[in-house]
Scaffold this motif. Sequence first.
Motif, PDB file in Angstrom:
ATOM      1  N   ALA A 177      36.087  17.931  10.285  1.00 51.33           N
ATOM      2  CA  ALA A 177      35.061  16.887  10.198  1.00 51.33           C
ATOM      3  C   ALA A 177      35.054  16.011  11.447  1.00 51.33           C
ATOM      4  N   GLN A 178      36.241  15.657  11.915  1.00 50.47           N
ATOM      5  CA  GLN A 178      36.322  14.850  13.129  1.00 50.47           C
ATOM      6  C   GLN A 178      35.773  15.607  14.330  1.00 50.47           C
ATOM      7  N   PHE A 179      36.036  16.903  14.376  1.00 50.06           N
ATOM      8  CA  PHE A 179      35.526  17.698  15.495  1.00 50.06           C
ATOM      9  C   PHE A 179      34.003  17.737  15.482  1.00 50.06           C
ATOM     10  N   LEU A 180      33.399  18.036  14.320  1.00 50.05           N
ATOM     11  CA  LEU A 180      31.945  18.108  14.265  1.00 50.05           C
ATOM     12  C   LEU A 180      31.293  16.764  14.575  1.00 50.05           C
ATOM     13  N   ALA A 181      31.900  15.682  14.083  1.00 54.95           N
ATOM     14  CA  ALA A 181      31.309  14.359  14.290  1.00 54.95           C
ATOM     15  C   ALA A 181      31.527  13.846  15.711  1.00 54.95           C
ATOM     16  N   LYS A 182      32.741  13.964  16.211  1.00 53.47           N
ATOM     17  CA  LYS A 182      33.081  13.347  17.493  1.00 53.47           C
ATOM     18  C   LYS A 182      32.866  14.264  18.694  1.00 53.47           C
ATOM     19  N   ASP A 183      33.223  15.516  18.545  1.00 51.54           N
ATOM     20  CA  ASP A 183      33.153  16.433  19.684  1.00 51.54           C
ATOM     21  C   ASP A 183      31.821  17.179  19.749  1.00 51.54           C
ATOM     22  N   ALA A 184      31.399  17.724  18.600  1.00 53.18           N
ATOM     23  CA  ALA A 184      30.142  18.468  18.567  1.00 53.18           C
ATOM     24  C   ALA A 184      28.926  17.567  18.379  1.00 53.18           C
ATOM     25  N   LYS A 185      29.174  16.286  18.067  1.00 55.03           N
ATOM     26  CA  LYS A 185      28.116  15.278  17.934  1.00 55.03           C
ATOM     27  C   LYS A 185      27.086  15.634  16.855  1.00 55.03           C
ATOM     28  N   LYS A 186      27.556  16.190  15.749  1.00 51.62           N
ATOM     29  CA  LYS A 186      26.671  16.510  14.633  1.00 51.62           C
ATOM     30  C   LYS A 186      26.663  15.348  13.643  1.00 51.62           C
ATOM     31  N   THR A 187      25.467  14.974  13.214  1.00 48.54           N
ATOM     32  CA  THR A 187      25.359  13.840  12.287  1.00 48.54           C
ATOM     33  C   THR A 187      24.921  14.259  10.882  1.00 48.54           C
ATOM     34  N   LYS A 188      24.378  15.479  10.756  1.00 42.09           N
ATOM     35  CA  LYS A 188      23.883  15.956   9.453  1.00 42.09           C
ATOM     36  C   LYS A 188      24.430  17.350   9.177  1.00 42.09           C
ATOM     37  N   VAL A 189      25.137  17.483   8.068  1.00 35.62           N
ATOM     38  CA  VAL A 189      25.780  18.750   7.726  1.00 35.62           C
ATOM     39  C   VAL A 189      25.388  19.181   6.322  1.00 35.62           C
ATOM     40  N   PHE A 190      25.142  20.471   6.153  1.00 29.44           N
ATOM     41  CA  PHE A 190      24.918  21.056   4.836  1.00 29.44           C
ATOM     42  C   PHE A 190      26.231  21.676   4.391  1.00 29.44           C
ATOM     43  N   PHE A 206      36.748  17.943   3.778  1.00 25.01           N
ATOM     44  CA  PHE A 206      35.818  17.823   4.911  1.00 25.01           C
ATOM     45  C   PHE A 206      34.794  16.728   4.633  1.00 25.01           C
ATOM     46  N   LYS A 207      34.208  16.761   3.447  1.00 27.00           N
ATOM     47  CA  LYS A 207      33.159  15.807   3.082  1.00 27.00           C
ATOM     48  C   LYS A 207      33.643  14.365   3.179  1.00 27.00           C
ATOM     49  N   GLY A 208      34.853  14.124   2.662  1.00 30.27           N
ATOM     50  CA  GLY A 208      35.384  12.770   2.688  1.00 30.27           C
ATOM     51  C   GLY A 208      35.508  12.216   4.089  1.00 30.27           C
ATOM     52  N   GLU A 209      36.000  13.015   5.006  1.00 28.14           N
ATOM     53  CA  GLU A 209      36.198  12.541   6.379  1.00 28.14           C
ATOM     54  C   GLU A 209      34.883  12.483   7.155  1.00 28.14           C
ATOM     55  N   PHE A 210      33.988  13.449   6.922  1.00 28.83           N
ATOM     56  CA  PHE A 210      32.721  13.464   7.675  1.00 28.83           C
ATOM     57  C   PHE A 210      31.885  12.239   7.341  1.00 28.83           C
TER      58      PHE A 210
END
Length: 408
Positions: A177-190, A206-210
């Motif tokens: 979750a940290q990688f997708l949010a901080k590194d990949a810069k994704k804000t919306k996940v299915f 994953f959901k809790g941290e994202f």
Amino acid sequence: MRHRSAVVVSIAVIGALSISACGSRGEKKSGDGNAGATTVTIGVDAPLTGDLSALGLGIRNSVELAVKQANEKNEVPGVKFEIKALDDTAKPAPGQQNATQLVADKSVIGVVGPLNSSVAQSMQQIFNDANLVQISPANTGVALSQGEKWASGTKARPFKSYFRTATTDAVQGPFAAQFLAKDAKKTKVFLIDDQKTYGAGLAATFKGEFTKQGGAIVGEEHVNPDDRDFAAVVTKVKNSGAEAVYYGGEYPAAGPLSLQLKDAGVNIPLMGGDGIQSGDFIKLNPKSQGDYATAVGLPVEALPTAAKFIADYKTAGYKDAYETYGGYSYDSAWAIIEGVKAVVAANSGKLPDSPRAKVVEAVQKISFDGVTGKVSFDEFGDTTNKQLTVYTVKDGKWAVEKSGTFSG
């Protein structure tokens, strides 16, 4: 996928040697230690057939290699190791049957496996009642070692005989979750999971941290792990505006899911855990370029401690790759071997008549430099090695994107 197979391997030459790091393993000692040796068996439970057999065969082969090398270098005086590998087809019922069979075999002194957390749930009580040590190289479901109330902060170890060399989803999901949010810069996940112990647990952490990172879960779906037609889910993802999909599950479903997303014009990355970080994910999905997966530990190929394991595995001629869990399987087997060694040393150089409970106690205390780094266990039986790696598919192969520890 439905039948069970057993592999028994016996390599014999037993002598004496003190505890050593894995870098010196494989060095043969002179002399014949076979005379009067006690034969003990290390059981292996893994999917040796079926969709997840690529991972299971890597587990079995790596344990076999550890046993072979322990015997060749006379690791434990007066003890000869064998393996007994049983096929659980990645399902709880066969796993439970295998656990009963391994417990009934009095020569079995420890078990490596299983691959799946849901299978482990069916085995733990059986092994614990028999005081038989179990070390999984792959289970990541947190409750297996910390109890069902771990998420609320109440941690209690359910079974003292259960250990693992893989870190848990309490670390893996949030790391992703940290990688997708901080590194990949994704804000919306299915978010999608396969409803199994491993997949559902991974998706939840994953959901809790994202969401903690400020990201939005724009849709959630549950699929059957045996599904291969994801048309309805693909439509929902397409309409959600998601910038990425996080999948809690394993590669047999994740590969087709990702491919069907791309075929439908949903050109966003799919990310999952160590259950999809297999070469077979890429074989199932020729459009997997840019997809992500986390895996426990640092990449084995980059570890100086693993160079000998990799070379020895190749020399042994296994037709199946050691895959994601090979190094952890070798270390799991070696932890049992070290436990047996400690019990023998504490008993005037002989294996006790009823050694299982003593081996459990010894494994709790072991610490050595293994293929994957320092091998030791905390008060829950969890590995003390909390490092993880994010991989991405580049040019038809998994490539390292980022390594580190979860900063929770």
